[in-house]
Write an enzyme that holds these catalytic residues in place. Structure first.
Site, short mmCIF file in Angstrom:
data_model
loop_
_atom_site.label_atom_id
_atom_site.label_comp_id
_atom_site.label_asym_id
_atom_site.label_seq_id
_atom_site.Cartn_x
_atom_site.Cartn_y
_atom_site.Cartn_z
N HIS A 137 0.82 -1.20 -0.04
CA HIS A 137 -0.13 0.07 0.02
C HIS A 137 0.84 1.10 0.02
O HIS A 137 0.86 1.91 0.93
CB HIS A 137 -0.92 -0.08 1.12
CG HIS A 137 -1.94 -0.88 1.09
ND1 HIS A 137 -2.75 -1.24 1.94
CD2 HIS A 137 -2.85 -1.22 0.01
CE1 HIS A 137 -3.76 -2.34 1.59
NE2 HIS A 137 -3.59 -2.19 0.50
N GLU A 195 -6.59 -8.98 3.30
CA GLU A 195 -6.37 -9.72 4.18
C GLU A 195 -7.22 -10.69 4.74
O GLU A 195 -7.46 -11.84 4.78
CB GLU A 195 -5.18 -9.21 5.38
CG GLU A 195 -4.84 -10.12 6.29
CD GLU A 195 -4.26 -9.72 7.55
OE1 GLU A 195 -3.76 -8.58 7.54
OE2 GLU A 195 -4.56 -10.32 8.70
#
Ligand code: F3S
Length: 275
Positions: free
Chosen positions: A41, A126
């Site tokens: 990210h 996730e």
């Protein structure tokens, strides 16, 4: 002015491993190289890799057979592994071992008849990946309110955590779950790198005039660092690069604290310190 930089700021082990995996492939000229979603990210790192030819895809069908595909640290569902193999791609699995451990755990416990609860953000890759390892049947809760609708019962329940949630959230939610389920099996799967980073940032935030948290806009662990520090230091700012530094009157500031999310490379942190 004193600048205190958290020792735990920046790349965690899992992220560093994922970036290394891509760089190794680049060095060995294993093109085409794909990453399933952005490798981390962080826009700066993703853009740099893109300029070297790494292709970010969101659908396995966008890749050509025999290409190398890197699974990022967040991990993926079993369906994605199957798609990769069916397509004839070469798998480079950089799933963080801590996340892999949760995959194995929820698979094993759901096979043993446990209802799985994941504490975390249902839209985070996730959590989507973890859910896949228990047939997408997990109940996902991010707040205490999210579990209000669960009926108390004697059934076997197993609760795990998204690796980057705060300890505070985990304790709050599991305390409520214990009241509802007698047969509750708890696995605190918060990553130790995350809790170390959060504790250190919190300590620094208590003693500085201004706190700067560096990280990608879509990085959830960066947002959590910001939330924790903001409680102790009113002048807490979340920035992506040195260009986002706020226009504050630095004459009034004697101590500045700096921490950074798990996807923030050292050179971005260095630039902020310099500026
Ligand atoms: Fe892994 Fe912890 Fe980083 S789970 S990806 S080492 S934040």
């Amino acid at each position: 002015m004193e600048i205190i930089v958290a020792k735990s700021a920046g790349f965690c082990f899992g992220v560093s491993n994922a970036v290394k995996t891509v760089n190794n492939l680049l060095e060995k000229q294993k093109e085409p190289i794909y990453t399933y979603g952005p490798i981390i990210h962080n826009t700066q790192v993703v853009d740099l890799l893109a300029s070297k030819g790494v292709k970010k895809i969101n659908d396995i069908d966008q890749a050509t057979p025999n290409g190398h595909i890197v699974i990022r640290a967040h991990g993926v569902t079993p369906e994605i592994y199957k798609k990769i193999l069916d397509k004839g791609l070469i798998l480079e699995d950089a799933t963080c071992p801590y996340v892999k451990k949760i995959h194995n755990l929820v698979r094993e416990k759901s096979e043993e008849g446990y209802k799985i609860i994941i504490v975390g953000d249902k839209n985070h890759p996730e959590v989507i990946g973890i859910n896949g390892w228990c047939n997408n049947k997990a109940y996902i809760a991010d707040t205490v309110e999210d579990i209000e609708g669960l009926e108390p019962s004697d059934e076997k329940v197993c609760v795990v955590a998204q690796t980057t949630i705060t300890k505070e959230k985990w304790v709050k939610i599991t305390t409520e779950l214990k009241k509802k389920f007698k047969n509750l099996l708890e696995f605190d799967t918060i990553c130790s790198a995350t809790s170390r980073r959060q504790n250190e940032a919190e300590e620094i935030a208590k003693h500085v005039d201004m706190m700067i948290i560096i990280g990608g806009k879509s990085s959830s662990n960066t947002q959590k660092l910001y939330d924790i520090c903001k409680k102790h230091c009113n002048l807490t700012y979340k920035i992506e690069t040195s260009g986002d530094l706020p226009p504050v009157d630095i004459k009034k500031i004697k101590k500045v604290g700096i921490s950074a999310g798990a996807s923030t490379p050292d050179w971005v942190i260095e630039e902020v310190i310099k500026k």
